[in-house]
Write a protein that holds these residues in place. Structure first.
Motif, PDB file in Angstrom:
ATOM      1  N   LEU A 157       0.826  -1.206   0.000  1.00  0.00           N
ATOM      2  CA  LEU A 157       0.000   0.000   0.000  1.00  0.00           C
ATOM      3  C   LEU A 157       0.859   1.255   0.000  1.00  0.00           C
ATOM      4  O   LEU A 157       0.560   2.223  -0.713  1.00  0.00           O
ATOM      5  CB  LEU A 157      -0.920  -0.017   1.221  1.00  0.00           C
ATOM      6  CG  LEU A 157      -1.929   1.131   1.327  1.00  0.00           C
ATOM      7  CD1 LEU A 157      -2.861   1.141   0.125  1.00  0.00           C
ATOM      8  CD2 LEU A 157      -2.720   1.041   2.629  1.00  0.00           C
ATOM      9  N   ILE A 158       1.929   1.225   0.765  1.00  0.00           N
ATOM     10  CA  ILE A 158       2.841   2.393   0.805  1.00  0.00           C
ATOM     11  C   ILE A 158       3.446   2.637  -0.574  1.00  0.00           C
ATOM     12  O   ILE A 158       3.478   3.775  -1.060  1.00  0.00           O
ATOM     13  CB  ILE A 158       3.940   2.176   1.864  1.00  0.00           C
ATOM     14  CG1 ILE A 158       3.342   2.242   3.270  1.00  0.00           C
ATOM     15  CG2 ILE A 158       5.049   3.221   1.714  1.00  0.00           C
ATOM     16  CD1 ILE A 158       4.322   1.888   4.367  1.00  0.00           C
ATOM     17  N   HIS A 159       3.936   1.579  -1.220  1.00  0.00           N
ATOM     18  CA  HIS A 159       4.537   1.732  -2.552  1.00  0.00           C
ATOM     19  C   HIS A 159       3.510   2.230  -3.571  1.00  0.00           C
ATOM     20  O   HIS A 159       3.815   3.092  -4.400  1.00  0.00           O
ATOM     21  CB  HIS A 159       5.125   0.398  -3.014  1.00  0.00           C
ATOM     22  CG  HIS A 159       6.390   0.030  -2.331  1.00  0.00           C
ATOM     23  ND1 HIS A 159       7.518   0.826  -2.342  1.00  0.00           N
ATOM     24  CD2 HIS A 159       6.738  -1.075  -1.605  1.00  0.00           C
ATOM     25  CE1 HIS A 159       8.488   0.252  -1.665  1.00  0.00           C
ATOM     26  NE2 HIS A 159       8.034  -0.905  -1.204  1.00  0.00           N
ATOM     27  N   ALA A 160       2.296   1.670  -3.507  1.00  0.00           N
ATOM     28  CA  ALA A 160       1.256   2.087  -4.454  1.00  0.00           C
ATOM     29  C   ALA A 160       0.896   3.553  -4.257  1.00  0.00           C
ATOM     30  O   ALA A 160       0.747   4.315  -5.237  1.00  0.00           O
ATOM     31  CB  ALA A 160       0.026   1.211  -4.290  1.00  0.00           C
ATOM     32  N   LEU A 161       0.765   4.006  -3.016  1.00  0.00           N
ATOM     33  CA  LEU A 161       0.445   5.409  -2.741  1.00  0.00           C
ATOM     34  C   LEU A 161       1.586   6.320  -3.169  1.00  0.00           C
ATOM     35  O   LEU A 161       1.349   7.445  -3.623  1.00  0.00           O
ATOM     36  CB  LEU A 161       0.140   5.594  -1.250  1.00  0.00           C
ATOM     37  CG  LEU A 161      -1.142   4.926  -0.744  1.00  0.00           C
ATOM     38  CD1 LEU A 161      -1.271   5.089   0.768  1.00  0.00           C
ATOM     39  CD2 LEU A 161      -2.363   5.515  -1.445  1.00  0.00           C
ATOM     40  N   MET A 162       2.811   5.837  -3.028  1.00  0.00           N
ATOM     41  CA  MET A 162       3.964   6.632  -3.459  1.00  0.00           C
ATOM     42  C   MET A 162       3.975   6.810  -4.972  1.00  0.00           C
ATOM     43  O   MET A 162       4.391   7.851  -5.489  1.00  0.00           O
ATOM     44  CB  MET A 162       5.259   5.964  -2.999  1.00  0.00           C
ATOM     45  CG  MET A 162       5.460   5.958  -1.488  1.00  0.00           C
ATOM     46  SD  MET A 162       5.752   7.597  -0.813  1.00  0.00           S
ATOM     47  CE  MET A 162       7.342   7.968  -1.523  1.00  0.00           C
ATOM     48  N   VAL A 163       3.533   5.787  -5.700  1.00  0.00           N
ATOM     49  CA  VAL A 163       3.463   5.897  -7.163  1.00  0.00           C
ATOM     50  C   VAL A 163       2.346   6.836  -7.585  1.00  0.00           C
ATOM     51  O   VAL A 163       2.487   7.593  -8.557  1.00  0.00           O
ATOM     52  CB  VAL A 163       3.260   4.495  -7.792  1.00  0.00           C
ATOM     53  CG1 VAL A 163       2.962   4.612  -9.285  1.00  0.00           C
ATOM     54  CG2 VAL A 163       4.498   3.629  -7.575  1.00  0.00           C
ATOM     55  N   LEU A 164       1.246   6.845  -6.840  1.00  0.00           N
ATOM     56  CA  LEU A 164       0.106   7.707  -7.183  1.00  0.00           C
ATOM     57  C   LEU A 164       0.453   9.197  -7.123  1.00  0.00           C
ATOM     58  O   LEU A 164      -0.187  10.007  -7.796  1.00  0.00           O
ATOM     59  CB  LEU A 164      -1.071   7.419  -6.241  1.00  0.00           C
ATOM     60  CG  LEU A 164      -1.798   6.082  -6.441  1.00  0.00           C
ATOM     61  CD1 LEU A 164      -2.851   5.889  -5.370  1.00  0.00           C
ATOM     62  CD2 LEU A 164      -2.431   6.024  -7.829  1.00  0.00           C
ATOM     63  N   ARG A 165       1.462   9.547  -6.346  1.00  0.00           N
ATOM     64  CA  ARG A 165       1.851  10.956  -6.241  1.00  0.00           C
ATOM     65  C   ARG A 165       2.724  11.407  -7.407  1.00  0.00           C
ATOM     66  O   ARG A 165       2.973  12.597  -7.573  1.00  0.00           O
ATOM     67  CB  ARG A 165       2.601  11.194  -4.930  1.00  0.00           C
ATOM     68  CG  ARG A 165       3.862  10.343  -4.767  1.00  0.00           C
ATOM     69  CD  ARG A 165       4.605  10.647  -3.477  1.00  0.00           C
ATOM     70  NE  ARG A 165       5.340  11.873  -3.585  1.00  0.00           N
ATOM     71  CZ  ARG A 165       6.560  11.980  -4.113  1.00  0.00           C
ATOM     72  NH1 ARG A 165       7.158  10.897  -4.620  1.00  0.00           N
ATOM     73  NH2 ARG A 165       7.183  13.127  -4.173  1.00  0.00           N
ATOM     74  N   LEU A 166       3.185  10.490  -8.239  1.00  0.00           N
ATOM     75  CA  LEU A 166       4.080  10.816  -9.347  1.00  0.00           C
ATOM     76  C   LEU A 166       3.291  11.323 -10.547  1.00  0.00           C
ATOM     77  O   LEU A 166       2.140  10.958 -10.757  1.00  0.00           O
ATOM     78  CB  LEU A 166       4.905   9.591  -9.756  1.00  0.00           C
ATOM     79  CG  LEU A 166       5.836   8.992  -8.700  1.00  0.00           C
ATOM     80  CD1 LEU A 166       6.497   7.733  -9.253  1.00  0.00           C
ATOM     81  CD2 LEU A 166       6.889  10.009  -8.266  1.00  0.00           C
ATOM     82  N   SER A 167       3.947  12.146 -11.349  1.00  0.00           N
ATOM     83  CA  SER A 167       3.383  12.551 -12.633  1.00  0.00           C
ATOM     84  C   SER A 167       4.209  11.899 -13.735  1.00  0.00           C
ATOM     85  O   SER A 167       5.405  11.651 -13.574  1.00  0.00           O
ATOM     86  CB  SER A 167       3.411  14.074 -12.780  1.00  0.00           C
ATOM     87  OG  SER A 167       4.722  14.577 -12.639  1.00  0.00           O
ATOM     88  N   PHE A 168       3.562  11.613 -14.855  1.00  0.00           N
ATOM     89  CA  PHE A 168       4.196  10.852 -15.922  1.00  0.00           C
ATOM     90  C   PHE A 168       4.218  11.636 -17.221  1.00  0.00           C
ATOM     91  O   PHE A 168       3.364  12.481 -17.479  1.00  0.00           O
ATOM     92  CB  PHE A 168       3.470   9.520 -16.138  1.00  0.00           C
ATOM     93  CG  PHE A 168       3.594   8.582 -14.975  1.00  0.00           C
ATOM     94  CD1 PHE A 168       2.696   8.655 -13.915  1.00  0.00           C
ATOM     95  CD2 PHE A 168       4.592   7.639 -14.920  1.00  0.00           C
ATOM     96  CE1 PHE A 168       2.795   7.800 -12.835  1.00  0.00           C
ATOM     97  CE2 PHE A 168       4.707   6.781 -13.850  1.00  0.00           C
ATOM     98  CZ  PHE A 168       3.810   6.864 -12.800  1.00  0.00           C
ATOM     99  N   CYS A 169       5.231  11.337 -18.045  1.00  0.00           N
ATOM    100  CA  CYS A 169       5.391  12.011 -19.334  1.00  0.00           C
ATOM    101  C   CYS A 169       4.626  11.247 -20.411  1.00  0.00           C
ATOM    102  O   CYS A 169       3.825  10.361 -20.113  1.00  0.00           O
ATOM    103  CB  CYS A 169       6.868  12.113 -19.684  1.00  0.00           C
ATOM    104  SG  CYS A 169       7.840  12.960 -18.419  1.00  0.00           S
ATOM    105  N   THR A 170       4.909  11.573 -21.643  1.00  0.00           N
ATOM    106  CA  THR A 170       4.188  10.935 -22.750  1.00  0.00           C
ATOM    107  C   THR A 170       4.751   9.563 -23.085  1.00  0.00           C
ATOM    108  O   THR A 170       4.068   8.743 -23.686  1.00  0.00           O
ATOM    109  CB  THR A 170       4.257  11.828 -24.004  1.00  0.00           C
ATOM    110  OG1 THR A 170       5.628  12.095 -24.307  1.00  0.00           O
ATOM    111  CG2 THR A 170       3.524  13.143 -23.757  1.00  0.00           C
TER     112      THR A 170
END
Length: 306
Positions: A157-170
């Motif tokens: 859950l911690i890893h998944a929430l940490m990924v959700l805060r990221l923004s992604f490029c094209t």
């Protein structure tokens, strides 16, 4: 892309193991066969343990949970890959990617903890046989299983929430057949230093420590076996943990090999191919190892079929 706009990401592209069209039917048949063998083999282990009262012991209790975890482990990745091959698409939505990544981390970490608990069970059985039934009582076994689930769910859950805060490029192509955590993090445009820090900390805490516990257990087991005077006694003691030791060697050996090669090999496709060993092959082989090397499982399977 502005930070926080990751909710607008429509999809990721899973490049898979090969882009050659003529290999797709072969890959589909191969992985479908491996998945069916994995599912059937582990399900038979669970049914054999559940239906035979002689196998209602701590060792087989944890083995049945390991088989359940292996079924879920492969079910998080292989069906999606098979569906993509069949539909001739490589797309996975953002939501599905995060979900797949979460459940993959849950069950790979659960495998890790269950193998550690099973090593402790063998340590108590061989090094402290007179106190085995007192130490490995049903309540304590249940607590060990509950703790394994809670730790794996919290970590994932911690890893998944940490990924959700990221923004992604094209550029959203993943050189893998499933959404693997490292691969997803590498696609981010925003700062991933905190994600990397959490990943290294979690790896040290939830992988290195359990693996060290397994090594310590088997060092003590080996020392106890060497003290046994008769050759028959040594063989009997070692045979009770031989299957587990084989599974531990396969799981950690292949996983460690994949991540060591990924740090030195820049070709992500080669790493994806190598990861098939611990994500698909090892869960498939586990039932064979336990059934071929264990007389109790063989007898329970015969009763089940009869």
């Amino acid at each position: 892309m502005e930070p926080g706009n990751h909710t607008h990401i429509p999809e990721f592209i899973l490049l898979g193991l090969s882009e050659e069209a003529e290999l797709q039917p072969l890959l589909f048949g191969l992985f479908l066969s491996m998945y069916l063998v994995t599912f059937t083999g582990n399900l038979l282990i669970i049914l054999a343990i559940a239906t035979d009262s002689h196998l209602h012991t701590p060792m087989y209790f944890f083995l049945s949970n390991l088989s359940f975890s292996d079924i879920c482990f492969t079910s998080t990745t292989v069906p999606k890959m098979l569906m993509n091959i069949q539909m001739q698409t490589k797309v996975i939505t953002y939501e599905d990617c995060i979900t797949q990544m979460f459940f993959f981390m849950v069950f790979v970490a659960l495998d890790n903890f269950l193998l550690t608990v099973m090593a402790y069970d063998r340590f108590v059985a061989i090094c402290h046989p007179l106190h085995y039934t007192v130490i490995m009582n049903p309540k304590f076994c249940g607590l060990l299983l509950l703790a394994s689930w809670l730790l794996t769910l919290l970590d994932s859950l911690i890893h998944a929430l940490m990924v959700l805060r990221l923004s992604f490029c094209t550029e959203l192509e993943i050189s893998h057949f499933f959404c693997e955590l490292n691969q997803v993090i590498q696609l981010a445009c925003s700062d991933t230093s905190l994600n990397d820090l959490v990943l290294y900390f979690a790896t040290g805490l939830l992988v290195v420590i359990p693996f060290s516990g397994i090594l310590f257990s088997y060092m003590k087991i080996g020392s106890s076996i060497l003290k046994i005077s008769s050759a028959e006694g040594k063989y009997k003691a070692f045979s009770t943990c031989g299957s587990h030791l084989s599974v531990v060697s396969m799981f950690y050996g292949t996983a460690l090999g994949v991540y060591l090669s990924s740090s030195t090999n820049e070709n992500s496709r080669d790493t994806a191919i190598a990861s098939v060993m611990y994500t698909v092959a090892t869960p498939m082989l586990n039932p064979f190892i336990y059934s071929l090397r264990n007389k109790d499982i063989k007898q329970a399977l015969r009763k089940l079929f009869c």
